[in-house]
Design a protein around this motif. Structure first.
Motif, PDB file in Angstrom:
ATOM      1  N   SER A  71      43.610  43.873  41.819  1.00 55.91           N
ATOM      2  CA  SER A  71      42.260  43.475  42.324  1.00 55.91           C
ATOM      3  C   SER A  71      42.145  43.208  43.914  1.00 55.91           C
ATOM      4  O   SER A  71      41.186  43.719  44.346  1.00 55.91           O
ATOM      5  CB  SER A  71      41.657  42.359  41.487  1.00 55.91           C
ATOM      6  OG  SER A  71      41.404  42.739  40.086  1.00 55.91           O
ATOM      7  N   ASP A 107      38.186  38.421  39.810  1.00 56.85           N
ATOM      8  CA  ASP A 107      37.990  39.607  40.278  1.00 56.85           C
ATOM      9  C   ASP A 107      36.584  39.943  40.887  1.00 56.85           C
ATOM     10  O   ASP A 107      36.390  40.244  42.103  1.00 56.85           O
ATOM     11  CB  ASP A 107      37.977  40.780  39.225  1.00 56.85           C
ATOM     12  CG  ASP A 107      39.489  41.090  38.572  1.00 56.85           C
ATOM     13  OD1 ASP A 107      40.473  40.583  39.371  1.00 56.85           O
ATOM     14  OD2 ASP A 107      39.715  41.881  37.630  1.00 56.85           O
ATOM     15  N   GLU A 156      40.195  50.093  38.322  1.00 55.44           N
ATOM     16  CA  GLU A 156      41.151  49.156  37.958  1.00 55.44           C
ATOM     17  C   GLU A 156      41.345  49.145  36.332  1.00 55.44           C
ATOM     18  O   GLU A 156      40.091  48.678  35.903  1.00 55.44           O
ATOM     19  CB  GLU A 156      40.954  48.137  38.759  1.00 55.44           C
ATOM     20  CG  GLU A 156      42.035  47.071  38.636  1.00 55.44           C
ATOM     21  CD  GLU A 156      41.705  45.638  38.934  1.00 55.44           C
ATOM     22  OE1 GLU A 156      40.790  45.556  39.729  1.00 55.44           O
ATOM     23  OE2 GLU A 156      42.379  44.525  38.529  1.00 55.44           O
TER      24      GLU A 156
END
Ligand code: GDP
Ligand code: MG
Length: 324
Positions: A71, A107, A156
């Motif tokens: 992240s 995140d 991600e």
């Protein structure tokens, strides 16, 4: 509410949403992402409207163990890409579980600096239990972001395990992140990431053991059978932005190579194959549930010795037999 078969759907018109998304309107992009995530009749309408989108944005997958800095690296990449004027999409994909908050909250905090930027689209996707799962929904989300004019989409993975390899299959360029003392090269080889990495990053290079980890990885890459693309092993300190420019350069170089070599087209066909298969398999699952009301009746007949499992499967899929 939408009806099965897609005759009667309410809410904003899909064509209108697509037009607004193409103009880069964040609300419309968000709506379309929600529709593809939900699937169903309207998800299908979106898929149809976006069929000729896709393939422009450079899709970069970031994978690696939890806590390695995916992240942080994603956020640093967004900053670097925005600085050169690229439009960026970010998909945080959790293939294993619906978001409970924990990891993703962190995140969100990290991504907050980009939240107000109209040139950045950020989306979290939980993909368990939906039509086609990860492979079914993520390519559609990529098309939405492509339509919105993203030059680069960063994916991600939040989860761990085999599903990360599925995410890798979606990317034009796969970045595998490792960190000193977090498993290093040996773990990487075990997890099979050696074959899927287009770029290795040893993040947390401010920690002891980074040089060792880089050396080990370079050695292992050297041992393996490689194509003509030379997999770089970069060092970064993502939390300070160090090495991020080099990472951007490596991503650009890989994109250029894969465009020129035909690798990108090859991966896109593989991606479409996985997508079709995911939809087809999901339909079969839905058919088992909706048409047959589940498997318990057949299962009881198998237990009672009236049917063998192959004959039971024949009743689900008449005319379909296993290959060979
Ligand atoms: N020392 C150090 N810490 C880092 C670096 N990059 C990220 N971190 C920290 O490592 C932790 C996990 O990072 P995160 O990006 O959430 O990892 P992810 O789980 O792979 O997404 C956070 O506390 C980050 O601040 C780095 O280069 N050096
Ligand atoms: Mg993360």
């Amino acid at each position: 509410m939408c009806e099965k078969g897609g005759e009667r759907v309410t809410g904003p018109d899909v064509a209108e949403l697509v037009a607004r998304a193409r103009a880069g309107e964040p609300l419309a992009v968000g709506r379309l992402l929600s529709l593809v995530e939900a699937g169903g009749a309207r998800g299908r309408q979106v898929a149809s409207a976006l069929a000729d989108d896709g393939g422009r944005a450079h899709v970069v997958g970031l994978t690696g163990p939890p806590g390695v800095g995916k992240s942080t690296t994603t956020s640093a990449l967004v900053a670097a890409l925005r600085a050169r004027g690229s439009r960026v999409g970010v998909l945080a994909v959790d293939p294993s579980s619906p978001f409970s908050g924990g990891a993703l909250l962190g995140d969100r905090v990290r991504m907050a600096e980009h939240a107000e930027d109209p040139g950045v689209f950020i989306r979290s996707m939980a993909t368990r239990g939906q039509l086609g799962g990860l492979a079914g929904a993520t390519p559609q989300a990529l098309r939405v972001l492509d339509a919105a004019g993203c030059d680069v989409v960063l994916i991600e993975t939040v989860g761990v395990g085999q599903s990360e390899v599925d995410v890798v299959a979606l990317a034009d360029t796969t970045v595998v992140l490792l960190a000193p003392g977090m498993g290093d090269g040996v773990q990487a080889a075990k997890a099979g990431v050696l074959e899927v990495a287009d770029v290795f990053v040893v993040n947390k290079a401010d920690r002891d053991g980074a040089t060792q980890a880089v050396r080990e990885l370079r050695h292992m890459i050297g041992l393996g059978e490689r194509g003509e693309w030379r997999v770089p092993v970069l060092r970064t300190v993502a939390s300070r932005g160090e090495g991020v420019a080099e990472l951007v350069a490596a991503l650009d170089a890989h994109r250029q190579w894969s465009d020129g070599s035909g690798e990108r087209d090859r991966r896109r066909v593989a991606r479409a194959e996985a997508e079709i298969e995911a939809v087809a398999v999901a339909r079969l699952r839905a058919r088992i549930r909706d048409v047959h009301g589940g498997l318990s009746d057949l299962a009881e007949r198998v237990v009672a010795g009236e049917l063998d499992p192959y004959a039971a499967a024949d009743e689900l899929q008449p005319g379909l037999v296993e290959p060979g």
